[in-house]
Write a protein that holds these residues in place. Sequence first.
Motif, PDB file in Angstrom:
ATOM      1  N   SER A 190      -1.222   9.030   5.440  1.00  0.00           N
ATOM      2  CA  SER A 190       0.141   8.644   5.820  1.00  0.00           C
ATOM      3  C   SER A 190       0.504   9.127   7.217  1.00  0.00           C
ATOM      4  O   SER A 190       1.400   8.579   7.872  1.00  0.00           O
ATOM      5  CB  SER A 190       1.141   9.205   4.820  1.00  0.00           C
ATOM      6  OG  SER A 190       1.135  10.620   4.848  1.00  0.00           O
ATOM      7  N   HIS A 238      10.145   2.754   5.052  1.00  0.00           N
ATOM      8  CA  HIS A 238       8.715   3.023   4.861  1.00  0.00           C
ATOM      9  C   HIS A 238       8.421   4.464   4.439  1.00  0.00           C
ATOM     10  O   HIS A 238       7.260   4.817   4.269  1.00  0.00           O
ATOM     11  CB  HIS A 238       7.945   2.733   6.154  1.00  0.00           C
ATOM     12  CG  HIS A 238       7.888   1.298   6.540  1.00  0.00           C
ATOM     13  ND1 HIS A 238       7.338   0.332   5.726  1.00  0.00           N
ATOM     14  CD2 HIS A 238       8.308   0.656   7.663  1.00  0.00           C
ATOM     15  CE1 HIS A 238       7.423  -0.846   6.343  1.00  0.00           C
ATOM     16  NE2 HIS A 238       8.012  -0.671   7.498  1.00  0.00           N
ATOM     17  N   LEU A 256      -1.382  -1.929   9.309  1.00  0.00           N
ATOM     18  CA  LEU A 256      -0.704  -2.607   8.202  1.00  0.00           C
ATOM     19  C   LEU A 256       0.412  -3.509   8.718  1.00  0.00           C
ATOM     20  O   LEU A 256       0.649  -4.594   8.172  1.00  0.00           O
ATOM     21  CB  LEU A 256      -0.159  -1.579   7.215  1.00  0.00           C
ATOM     22  CG  LEU A 256      -1.228  -0.763   6.481  1.00  0.00           C
ATOM     23  CD1 LEU A 256      -0.586   0.337   5.652  1.00  0.00           C
ATOM     24  CD2 LEU A 256      -2.092  -1.658   5.602  1.00  0.00           C
ATOM     25  N   TYR A 309       4.140  -1.271   3.126  1.00  0.00           N
ATOM     26  CA  TYR A 309       3.581   0.055   2.860  1.00  0.00           C
ATOM     27  C   TYR A 309       4.689   1.086   2.726  1.00  0.00           C
ATOM     28  O   TYR A 309       5.799   0.917   3.223  1.00  0.00           O
ATOM     29  CB  TYR A 309       2.617   0.472   3.967  1.00  0.00           C
ATOM     30  CG  TYR A 309       3.269   0.614   5.338  1.00  0.00           C
ATOM     31  CD1 TYR A 309       3.806   1.830   5.750  1.00  0.00           C
ATOM     32  CD2 TYR A 309       3.330  -0.463   6.220  1.00  0.00           C
ATOM     33  CE1 TYR A 309       4.400   1.972   6.998  1.00  0.00           C
ATOM     34  CE2 TYR A 309       3.923  -0.336   7.467  1.00  0.00           C
ATOM     35  CZ  TYR A 309       4.455   0.882   7.850  1.00  0.00           C
ATOM     36  OH  TYR A 309       5.057   1.018   9.084  1.00  0.00           O
ATOM     37  N   VAL A 323       0.840  -1.196   0.000  1.00  0.00           N
ATOM     38  CA  VAL A 323       0.000   0.000   0.000  1.00  0.00           C
ATOM     39  C   VAL A 323       0.873   1.243   0.000  1.00  0.00           C
ATOM     40  O   VAL A 323       1.910   1.287   0.674  1.00  0.00           O
ATOM     41  CB  VAL A 323      -0.909   0.016   1.246  1.00  0.00           C
ATOM     42  CG1 VAL A 323      -1.636   1.346   1.380  1.00  0.00           C
ATOM     43  CG2 VAL A 323      -1.914  -1.117   1.193  1.00  0.00           C
TER      44      VAL A 323
END
Length: 362
Positions: free
Chosen positions: A155, A184, A164, A171, A148
């Motif tokens: 965010s 990330h 997640l 992600y 994702v």
Amino acid sequence: MNSSKTPSSSPEASSPESSENGVEGGRRRATINDIARLAGVSKKTVSRVINQSPFVRDETRERIEAVIAEWGYAPDPQARGLAFRRSFLIGMIYDNPNPQYVVNMQLGLLDGMRGSGFELVVHPCNRASPTFLQDVRSFVERQKLFGVVLPPSVSEDERVAKLLNEIGCSYIRIASVELDKPEHMIVGHDRMGAAAAAQHIVGLGHKRIAFISGPESFRSSHERRGGFEDGLAESGLKLTENDIVQGAYTFESGVACGDVLLARTPRPTAIFCGNDEMAAGVLQSARKAGLSVPQDVSVVGFDDFQIAQAVWPPLTTVHTPTREIGKMAAEKLIGVERREPRDMTKTEPSLVVRESSGPVPV
């Protein structure tokens, strides 16, 4: 299968099928088995080329790619997902009122996914909804997403990152500051861009300066205000609460905030807006008030989206490489599969001077 085997003439040669099974324009849609046979290689070798594995000889890769191009073969993401026990789908989960940001981000993600075999699935949401987290989880699990991408403001929500991690979904977070581990994050440094806008405005001689901020729920709103205040402070200037009006990152809120600021006495000679949509709204407000830009008031935006050059006068603004950031995010996420190192990714905004800013009125 021996790679020196002479390719067959066409997919139809061995397994003609009816139009109900995929014939288009009289020719059956090629399968990975067809591509392997036509190229004289194994199905596994074709799969390696599709997934951009480095463990294929250049000559073999070129032969397979030529057959793929000739027959217009494209792997089915769902079929690949079944074979690999996961999907080849990347999700973009967003809650952003700026449609141009959403479009530019999607285009960038598609740029980064081109040729990878991955497909994009988008999921608009409402962070204020009581079912927000449940909806995100359902989307990820229903689509069996490979990973994702999270643009602002999703965010910036730690609950989403935690979710997640819990369900084991890769992600990438896009934000104006570092919020997570380097692998990330893509960081935009909004504060730096806003400081540059302040220095530009002050350099033109302005002292009565106003600021239209974005929504409180966006971290970018705080970073852009902070950076603008930093830039003003370098010249000994300071915003008061009376100089700040809160908008919503929309054109309509820019018009409303512009109406408030331009009705004040004395009115500001320059207005910095948290994004281009609101800056365009201020241009509209100035026209309604019978004022000229930049002769009576200078207007500066942030983002440098398409609207910045579609309005008159064209906006002086802070350029953020949104499409490029989307491309980086997709490439970084796909790098998980290839076990590529993923350091902190950073971008820097830059000031673009156009006709909407000028010297302070005499």
